[in-house]
Design an enzyme around this catalytic site. Structure first.
Site, short mmCIF file in Angstrom:
data_model
loop_
_atom_site.label_atom_id
_atom_site.label_comp_id
_atom_site.label_asym_id
_atom_site.label_seq_id
_atom_site.Cartn_x
_atom_site.Cartn_y
_atom_site.Cartn_z
N GLY B 48 -18.21 34.45 -5.37
CA GLY B 48 -17.91 35.75 -4.78
C GLY B 48 -19.00 36.28 -3.88
N ASP B 196 -39.82 19.82 10.42
CA ASP B 196 -38.44 19.70 9.89
C ASP B 196 -38.29 18.46 9.00
OD1 ASP B 196 -35.68 19.33 9.57
OD2 ASP B 196 -35.25 19.21 11.72
N HIS B 365 -19.86 11.40 15.12
CA HIS B 365 -20.86 12.40 14.77
C HIS B 365 -22.22 11.75 14.62
CE1 HIS B 365 -22.68 15.98 13.10
NE2 HIS B 365 -23.18 15.25 12.13
N VAL B 366 -23.25 12.43 15.07
CA VAL B 366 -24.63 12.02 14.74
C VAL B 366 -25.37 13.28 14.30
CG1 VAL B 366 -24.77 10.06 16.32
CG2 VAL B 366 -25.45 12.32 17.12
N GLY B 368 -28.34 16.10 13.94
CA GLY B 368 -29.20 16.82 14.87
C GLY B 368 -30.65 16.79 14.43
N HIS B 369 -30.92 16.11 13.32
CA HIS B 369 -32.28 16.08 12.77
C HIS B 369 -32.87 14.69 12.88
CE1 HIS B 369 -31.95 20.13 10.99
NE2 HIS B 369 -30.68 19.81 10.82
N ASP B 444 -22.81 40.95 -0.88
CA ASP B 444 -21.52 40.92 -1.57
C ASP B 444 -20.82 42.22 -1.21
OD1 ASP B 444 -19.45 40.56 -3.29
OD2 ASP B 444 -20.60 40.92 -5.12
#
Lengths: 555, 555
Positions: B48, B196, B365-366, B368-369, B444
């Protein structure tokens, strides 16, 4: 009754909408055989549900025809519904399977206090007659020993069901797929093949279980401290390989986790798991042993929060806790839906600083299901006239159908069914028949029943938004609301005096304003009115919509 | 105040416990800069909850020092907390980032009715002075254009933060990582590198975004009917490649899904996405166009049930529905936790009979990191004195630390921190400093606050077991329970007259039996007694333990 006029019906009651609750009815005239009786574990859309069973009403309604239950192997998705089914049947039906499978079933039935089941152990090559349906068993390799495929003969034609399988030429127990039997049955003519679709999207050939042994040995040999191996407790060959590697490295085995303890005991008693008693230590009894001499075999490969691995990682296990110097091997792959839980355990372990190996770094796991080359091999050996992919999600069944098409089975002889659909075979020719009652049955606490979907919707609503109970006391004399009280759970706002005063005022005002006339409408309408007013009040104040439980009482 | 005596403090308030809510404080004497302000999406253990923010109390407490907010790129885990933070700050703080990132932020702030933010667009090579902290920006390649790394200079030393990056030599917009700047900054001396860690476990080099273009082109070219491509709406280069492939195949583009419409509009306006207006069709306006001339760009790559892809798969989309002749490309990878939802959408699509491609079949897809080779390259180019892996779960941070160790950074100069920990730099030397208030804040509904963990525990309990409300009316005159009423939600048993009669009797009996003495104990104790009696009654009857909400009212 002219048997010849009645078709052989093949009715999958489960197993075609995902990996789980496998159960297939074979019915020919007055005789019926049930193939597997599995369960499925609930997912996030089924909160609080313990287990999901296939709806087997059709079996119960035709119990008088049921000649036997045939179990291909001992995984939960093939045996888990048995205790429930046996409780629901009036008579004791014989259960046919391998010694190990029956041993695992025995343990389950004992938990349910089901006494003296009619177990009929069979071996590869055995043929049994169940009324007009004969069933021949042939060994198949899978991630549990004692697995079978079956070849079914009836007056209307022959069906082969592969069971769950890979084609492992170097299985740990030396029990290879019974290629000789498969080819002999193929020679008798297979009118319909039902085959495991789990890995139908995977190119190539699944690696042999033996390949894992080398990786396990390497990791255990290199490790300085203790080595913890988490695996499925039913994967007896994996456990054997861990034990063998431990022994080669001069390490003792500690077993922990409830199902790991049970299964290793059963498998050892029945001779499927071979470990010298002197090589096993009790978890309470490791204090004198150096870390470099210990391998711990544990449950928890799916990240289950109460499993041995999670407890040991979080310092909540009775006897063992994992330290920086330990090495942990996750010798399994996450079942879809468990990825995040497994990752959480791996992160907890990384935080402790220990080494963690899963199959992304080392070949510490291989699948128990055959990939495309094996599925094509099976189709080629069986060369069936008709084909129905089973045991998979829609994408798997369709991928398997594509393989069959490439092997030359024409489209109109490939059947993509849903649970409860049926096939009818007459004189070896197959077409889609009528559907039967099917679906799922939830087990939740003691209750076994077709849990109302509203219950699950309510639970999801409660989980997302919490609940506010509002009690309105109505005086029978004045026909007016005398008192209102609120109670909240799982809501992100506080129900304090100010909230109660404002909400009460809002309810009183709205009901006095004439939006509700108590004398004419009774408590049901009042309950609804109170609910609506409170719901709008809370929305305007908090932008949340908890479930309102209105109770109106007259005094 | 002798600035020289005050260290540069680096305080990660988020981003070290998973991929999400990145936010790092840089503080030097009287000056403070905030690097990124991201959110995290909730997982199953937070039912929730709309969003999870880092606890940025420390920023608010030191607002007088805050000279600027620097945003590396426009992903939600770097910008999503901004609207909340800006509302909580008293003054308008300048926000520095690329044109695209600011454009995306502008859209978010508009939804929150936050007026005229102080946007300061920067380009690679720009250097800004924020009090005693100078920030230089350098281009990095990632799965969104306009991404930067930053080089920070202070009187105490220099810090480089890579932002999210891969090292893509053939980026779609031609904007390569600014190797020249990275090397120039390295020449000035990098005392601390923050880098990263997302793919620190992945061996090799992440493939160029350009590689995806070829696969997209192949699939679109082969397709007979319409092609639907689901992708992240912020992945502008992916969208560009889809559009380019569509154009090459003579197809028009239809865009659907709220964020896809917004982002394509913003990116086109700012010149990041180049599509001829004549190549775009409105979803309402495709009736005359043959299927073979259409590519639909849509949201839903994460299996979100309300997204365009799910709706089109289930026949619930306003204008488009997917048919057997269509081809669907899932041009993304499931974020951990979304695997099952994505698989469900793929199964729905397979059921329709259309072709589905995801990255398991084609290179659609590849990431991004950057993978290990890129992370090592970055470490080699920056050759920092100290290193702190950021942006990852524990396993990623540890794997990144291992790489740094292998590149010769000694263990004591590698810092594995938790959110809220700090590093202090004095004259280029770094050590761990004191911790600050940190944690998570749940959003919330309207409420932004540190949602009580009890609320989440209650929600999970409600989801698993449902709830039964019991109202007991106590007469003030007789001091006895006059009436009891029950109401259940999300429970798997029925609360009928028989249940109510038995449960009432059980409550009355137990309370009369002396287990509770109303006159001495008041309503709180009575409430507890009623709850306990009912809970035990329900357990014995159903083996379930719903949450009991007892309400006691005196009349």
């Amino acid at each position: 009754m002219a048997k010849k006029n009645q078709p052989l019906r093949i009715i999958p009651l489960g197993g075609l909408d995902g990996i789980g609750k496998n159960m297939t009815v074979l019915e020919c005239g007055p005789d019926m055989v049930l193939l597997d009786a599995g369960l499925m574990f609930p997912d996030d859309s089924q909160p609080g549900i313990d287990l999901v069973l296939p709806d087997y009403t059709y079996v119960l309604e035709n119990e008088s025809k049921l000649r036997g239950i045939v179990i291909t192997h001992g995984h939960e998705d093939h045996i888990g519904a048995l205790p429930y089914l046996l409780q629901d049947l009036n008579n004791k039906v014989p259960i046919y399977s391998s010694k190990l499978t029956l041993g695992l079933i025995e343990g389950k039935l004992a938990e349910f206090k089901i006494k003296s089941p009619r177990f009929r152990p069979v071996v590869s090559g055995d043929k049994i007659e169940l009324g007009g349906i004969s069933v021949s068993f042939f060994s198949m390799t899978h991630s549990i020993p004692g697995g079978f495929g079956v070849f079914i003969q009836t007056s209307q034609g022959n069906v082969m069901h592969t069971g769950d399988f890979k084609l492992d030429q170097t299985p740990i127990d030396g029990v290879r797929p019974a290629f000789d039997l498969i080819n002999r049955f193929a020679g008798e003519g297979i009118d319909l093949l039902l085959s495991d679709s789990t890995n139908a999207n995977m190119p190539g050939f699944t690696k042999s279980e033996a390949a894992v042994g080398e990786a396990l040995y390497e990791v255990i040999k290199e490790a300085q401290g203790r080595v913890f191996v988490a695996s499925f407790a039913s994967h007896i060959h994996r456990l054997q390989q861990v034990c063998d590697a431990a022994r080669s490295c001069g390490r003792k085995i500690v077993v922990t986790g409830r199902s790991m303890l049970t299964n290793t005991r059963v498998a050892r008693e029945l001779g499927y798991l071979k470990i010298d008693a002197r090589d096993i230590l009790d978890a309470y009894d490791v204090s004198g042993i150096p870390d470099s001499k210990i391998v711990v075999l544990c449950t928890g490969s799916q990240g289950e929060p109460l499993s041995a691995l999670s407890r040991m990682a979080n310092g909540e296990h009775k006897t063992l806790s994992i330290r920086e110097t330990d090495t942990v091997i996750i010798s399994a792959t996450p079942v879809p839906g468990n990825e995040k839980a497994v990752q959480q355990v791996i992160n907890s372990l990384a935080k402790l600083g220990c080494e963690v190996y899963d199959k992304s770094q080392k070949l510490v796991h291989v699948s128990g299901h055959g990939s495309q080359e094996e599925l094509k091999l099976m189709l080629a050996m069986a060369h069936p006239t008709h084909f129905m992919p089973v045991h998979g999600e829609t994408v798997h069944l369709r991928a398997h159908a594509d393989l069959a098409r490439r092997l030359g089975i024409p489209d109109e002889r490939i059947f993509l069914l849903d649970n409860g659909d049926s096939l009818e075979m007459r004189d070896g020719s197959v077409r889609v028949g009528p559907s039967v009652e099917s679906g799922v049955v939830y087990v939740d606490g003691l209750r076994i029943g077709d849990t109302d979907p509203i219950v699950l919707r309510d639970r999801q609503k409660l989980a997302n938004d919490g609940t506010v109970t509002v009690v309105a006391i109505v005086s029978l004399r004045s026909k007016r609301i005398d008192a209102v009280e609120f109670s909240g759970r799982g809501v992100s706002f506080t129900i304090d005096d100010s909230f109660s005063a404002d909400a009460s005022a809002s309810i009183m005002r709205s009901i006095e304003k004439g939006s509700f006339n108590y004398t004419n409408s009774g408590t049901d309408a009042l309950r609804k009115a109170v609910r609506d007013v409170l719901s709008n009040f809370i929305w305007s104040r908090t932008h949340t919509r908890p479930m309102i439980i209105p109770v109106v009482m007259e005094v």
